[in-house]
Design a protein around this motif. Structure first.
Motif, PDB file in Angstrom:
ATOM      1  N   GLY A  22      32.634  21.426  91.426  1.00  0.00           N
ATOM      2  CA  GLY A  22      32.331  21.859  90.058  1.00  0.00           C
ATOM      3  C   GLY A  22      32.702  23.476  89.994  1.00  0.00           C
ATOM      4  O   GLY A  22      33.402  23.976  88.868  1.00  0.00           O
ATOM      5  N   ILE A  23      32.125  24.082  90.796  1.00  0.00           N
ATOM      6  CA  ILE A  23      32.323  25.527  90.740  1.00  0.00           C
ATOM      7  C   ILE A  23      33.491  26.088  91.015  1.00  0.00           C
ATOM      8  O   ILE A  23      34.202  26.927  90.346  1.00  0.00           O
ATOM      9  N   ILE A  24      34.029  25.462  92.210  1.00  0.00           N
ATOM     10  CA  ILE A  24      35.628  25.829  92.295  1.00  0.00           C
ATOM     11  C   ILE A  24      36.531  25.512  91.175  1.00  0.00           C
ATOM     12  O   ILE A  24      37.419  26.188  90.768  1.00  0.00           O
ATOM     13  N   LEU A  25      36.296  24.291  90.611  1.00  0.00           N
ATOM     14  CA  LEU A  25      36.984  24.141  89.286  1.00  0.00           C
ATOM     15  C   LEU A  25      36.969  24.742  88.191  1.00  0.00           C
ATOM     16  O   LEU A  25      38.001  25.296  87.735  1.00  0.00           O
ATOM     17  N   ILE A  26      35.674  25.252  88.094  1.00  0.00           N
ATOM     18  CA  ILE A  26      35.378  26.259  86.869  1.00  0.00           C
ATOM     19  C   ILE A  26      36.211  27.732  87.161  1.00  0.00           C
ATOM     20  O   ILE A  26      36.792  28.226  86.439  1.00  0.00           O
ATOM     21  N   LEU A  27      35.945  28.185  88.594  1.00  0.00           N
ATOM     22  CA  LEU A  27      36.575  29.547  89.068  1.00  0.00           C
ATOM     23  C   LEU A  27      38.148  29.388  88.691  1.00  0.00           C
ATOM     24  O   LEU A  27      38.898  30.183  88.163  1.00  0.00           O
ATOM     25  N   LEU A  28      38.821  28.107  89.181  1.00  0.00           N
ATOM     26  CA  LEU A  28      40.135  27.941  89.013  1.00  0.00           C
ATOM     27  C   LEU A  28      40.555  28.055  87.556  1.00  0.00           C
ATOM     28  O   LEU A  28      41.658  28.538  87.397  1.00  0.00           O
ATOM     29  N   SER A  30      39.347  29.355  85.093  1.00  0.00           N
ATOM     30  CA  SER A  30      38.958  30.690  84.428  1.00  0.00           C
ATOM     31  C   SER A  30      40.189  31.480  85.049  1.00  0.00           C
ATOM     32  O   SER A  30      40.752  32.360  84.122  1.00  0.00           O
ATOM     33  N   PHE A  31      40.623  31.632  86.448  1.00  0.00           N
ATOM     34  CA  PHE A  31      41.727  32.282  86.986  1.00  0.00           C
ATOM     35  C   PHE A  31      42.915  31.868  86.246  1.00  0.00           C
ATOM     36  O   PHE A  31      43.738  32.801  85.816  1.00  0.00           O
ATOM     37  N   ILE A  32      43.161  30.600  85.772  1.00  0.00           N
ATOM     38  CA  ILE A  32      44.437  30.247  85.547  1.00  0.00           C
ATOM     39  C   ILE A  32      44.512  30.671  83.878  1.00  0.00           C
ATOM     40  O   ILE A  32      45.547  30.936  83.561  1.00  0.00           O
ATOM     41  N   SER A  33      43.359  30.534  83.180  1.00  0.00           N
ATOM     42  CA  SER A  33      43.499  30.789  81.799  1.00  0.00           C
ATOM     43  C   SER A  33      43.578  32.271  81.313  1.00  0.00           C
ATOM     44  O   SER A  33      44.580  32.668  80.701  1.00  0.00           O
ATOM     45  N   TYR A  34      42.983  33.267  82.427  1.00  0.00           N
ATOM     46  CA  TYR A  34      43.163  34.510  82.504  1.00  0.00           C
ATOM     47  C   TYR A  34      44.876  35.058  82.653  1.00  0.00           C
ATOM     48  O   TYR A  34      45.184  35.685  81.974  1.00  0.00           O
ATOM     49  N   SER A  35      44.971  34.515  83.716  1.00  0.00           N
ATOM     50  CA  SER A  35      46.660  34.658  84.070  1.00  0.00           C
ATOM     51  C   SER A  35      47.608  34.284  83.036  1.00  0.00           C
ATOM     52  O   SER A  35      48.370  34.927  82.713  1.00  0.00           O
ATOM     53  N   SER A  38      47.069  36.844  80.393  1.00  0.00           N
ATOM     54  CA  SER A  38      47.534  38.211  80.605  1.00  0.00           C
ATOM     55  C   SER A  38      49.374  37.956  80.873  1.00  0.00           C
ATOM     56  O   SER A  38      50.021  39.042  80.348  1.00  0.00           O
ATOM     57  N   ARG A  39      49.849  37.129  81.237  1.00  0.00           N
ATOM     58  CA  ARG A  39      51.100  36.946  81.044  1.00  0.00           C
ATOM     59  C   ARG A  39      51.862  37.021  79.587  1.00  0.00           C
ATOM     60  O   ARG A  39      53.002  37.570  79.415  1.00  0.00           O
ATOM     61  N   ILE A  40      51.097  36.369  78.761  1.00  0.00           N
ATOM     62  CA  ILE A  40      51.511  36.511  77.322  1.00  0.00           C
ATOM     63  C   ILE A  40      51.517  37.899  76.751  1.00  0.00           C
ATOM     64  O   ILE A  40      52.225  38.124  75.963  1.00  0.00           O
ATOM     65  N   ALA A  63      38.784  38.453  79.085  1.00  0.00           N
ATOM     66  CA  ALA A  63      37.940  38.333  80.529  1.00  0.00           C
ATOM     67  C   ALA A  63      36.364  37.802  79.858  1.00  0.00           C
ATOM     68  O   ALA A  63      35.604  37.126  80.396  1.00  0.00           O
ATOM     69  N   LEU A  64      35.973  38.533  79.047  1.00  0.00           N
ATOM     70  CA  LEU A  64      34.542  38.569  78.515  1.00  0.00           C
ATOM     71  C   LEU A  64      34.520  37.168  77.733  1.00  0.00           C
ATOM     72  O   LEU A  64      33.276  36.397  78.097  1.00  0.00           O
ATOM     73  N   LEU A  65      35.292  36.657  77.108  1.00  0.00           N
ATOM     74  CA  LEU A  65      35.240  35.192  76.458  1.00  0.00           C
ATOM     75  C   LEU A  65      35.318  34.188  77.646  1.00  0.00           C
ATOM     76  O   LEU A  65      34.379  33.425  77.584  1.00  0.00           O
ATOM     77  N   ILE A  66      35.869  34.508  78.513  1.00  0.00           N
ATOM     78  CA  ILE A  66      36.167  33.357  79.859  1.00  0.00           C
ATOM     79  C   ILE A  66      34.703  33.231  80.647  1.00  0.00           C
ATOM     80  O   ILE A  66      34.221  32.356  80.832  1.00  0.00           O
ATOM     81  N   ALA A  67      34.225  34.725  80.664  1.00  0.00           N
ATOM     82  CA  ALA A  67      32.938  34.868  81.460  1.00  0.00           C
ATOM     83  C   ALA A  67      31.872  34.042  80.817  1.00  0.00           C
ATOM     84  O   ALA A  67      30.990  33.633  81.350  1.00  0.00           O
ATOM     85  N   ALA A  68      31.819  34.396  79.472  1.00  0.00           N
ATOM     86  CA  ALA A  68      30.788  33.795  78.566  1.00  0.00           C
ATOM     87  C   ALA A  68      30.840  32.187  78.729  1.00  0.00           C
ATOM     88  O   ALA A  68      29.937  31.746  78.589  1.00  0.00           O
ATOM     89  N   ILE A  69      31.942  31.730  79.013  1.00  0.00           N
ATOM     90  CA  ILE A  69      31.871  30.082  79.046  1.00  0.00           C
ATOM     91  C   ILE A  69      31.608  29.671  80.633  1.00  0.00           C
ATOM     92  O   ILE A  69      30.789  28.764  81.101  1.00  0.00           O
ATOM     93  N   ALA A  70      32.445  30.377  81.580  1.00  0.00           N
ATOM     94  CA  ALA A  70      32.015  30.019  82.985  1.00  0.00           C
ATOM     95  C   ALA A  70      30.594  30.652  83.648  1.00  0.00           C
ATOM     96  O   ALA A  70      30.315  29.656  84.344  1.00  0.00           O
ATOM     97  N   LEU A  71      30.179  31.452  83.560  1.00  0.00           N
ATOM     98  CA  LEU A  71      28.893  31.774  84.074  1.00  0.00           C
ATOM     99  C   LEU A  71      27.746  30.835  83.843  1.00  0.00           C
ATOM    100  O   LEU A  71      27.054  30.549  84.705  1.00  0.00           O
ATOM    101  N   PRO A  72      27.740  30.754  82.513  1.00  0.00           N
ATOM    102  CA  PRO A  72      26.536  29.693  82.201  1.00  0.00           C
ATOM    103  C   PRO A  72      26.782  28.299  82.914  1.00  0.00           C
ATOM    104  O   PRO A  72      25.978  27.541  83.502  1.00  0.00           O
TER     105      PRO A  72
END
Length: 271
Positions: A22-28, A30-35, A38-40, A63-72
């Motif tokens: 679950g943690i790996i999927l959340i981090l993955l 988050s990384f894909i969403s941020y990427s 960033s590309r857009i 990044a703050l919005l993604i962190a607000a979802i992923a960290l909890p």
């Protein structure tokens, strides 16, 4: 080890695998969403719809919005905290509300800038008058990337108008005029390319002329005894129809002062 202990061990191992996965999927995710975001943003900056500072600010917000979802969600998996998704959504809403309240004017100006740039309501270099409530502003448009539309007046002053105010204003595009010149230059050992470049540079320095609409064409080259006669056809657009007389005078004075040749000019207003 009895059966109950074996079942507990298997259950604990399964939960560990579930947690790690679950943690790996959340981090993955988050990384894909941020990427992707960033590309857009990068493409928008390449198309000159965003400034680099705005791009960096939006990346930080994302990044703050993604962190607000992923960290909890990650903490709820690690410490078996129930309702992790609910906590993430709550934090996301609080963060969004805080950002909107803190920077609503800034965000409104940025979004308005994007709309103005895409729609083409006003374009770089146009001469406009903007009527805003009881005030009127007139000048040449400088589409600065950010919060403000810049107008450069005939006297060189810069007026900054928030992009968000344009929606409640009246924008009048003032007509320009085309000036046609026939320049006849006479001299010894005249270099045609150099003369053309000198004429273009001289006209580009005229404050009443749109430097992006200057056209210099060679009409003829002839020899008279030991001298060369070069005839040029010049077309230039004024920034404002009201400045046609000033533009004519400025063109004549500029060419006379900057061309070290014997020259005669005939000038007329284009259609």
């Amino acid at each position: 080890m009895n059966i109950s202990e074996l079942i507990q061990a298997i259950g604990g191992y399964s939960y560990l695998i579930f947690t790690v996965t679950g943690i790996i999927l959340i981090l993955l995710a988050s990384f894909i969403s941020y990427s992707i975001a960033s590309r857009i943003l990068f493409r928008l900056r390449v198309r000159r719809l965003l400034d680099k500072s705005i791009e960096e600010a939006l990346r930080l917000v994302i990044a703050l919005l993604i962190a607000a979802i992923a960290l909890p969600l990650i903490l709820s998996l690690l410490f078996s905290i129930p309702y992790g998704l609910l906590v993430s959504v709550s934090l996301l809403v609080l963060l969004l509300v805080s950002l909107i309240l803190a920077g609503r004017e800034y965000l409104a100006n940025i979004l308005s800038y994007l709309l103005v740039s895409v729609s083409g309501v006003v374009r770089e270099g146009e001469y406009v008058r903007i009527d805003l409530q009881s005030n009127s502003y007139e000048g040449r448009v400088l589409l600065s990337k950010g919060e403000y539309l810049a107008l450069q007046t005939d006297h060189g002053h810069i007026i900054y108008i928030p992009y968000s105010k344009l929606h409640s204003s009246t924008i009048i595009k003032l007509a320009s005029a085309i000036i046609n010149l026939r320049v006849r230059i006479k001299g010894e050992n005249i270099e045609v390319d150099r003369v053309v470049k000198d004429v273009e540079n001289a006209i580009a320095n005229c404050k009443f002329i749109d430097r992006n609409s200057i056209s210099v064409k060679i009409s003829g080259v002839s020899e008279e005894n030991s001298t060369r006669v070069l005839t040029l056809l010049v077309e230039a657009r004024t920034l404002n129809l009201r400045n046609i007389d000033k533009a004519r005078e400025e063109l004549i004075e500029t060419l006379v002062e900057n061309l070290p040749y014997e020259a005669s000019l005939s000038i007329s207003r284009g259609e």
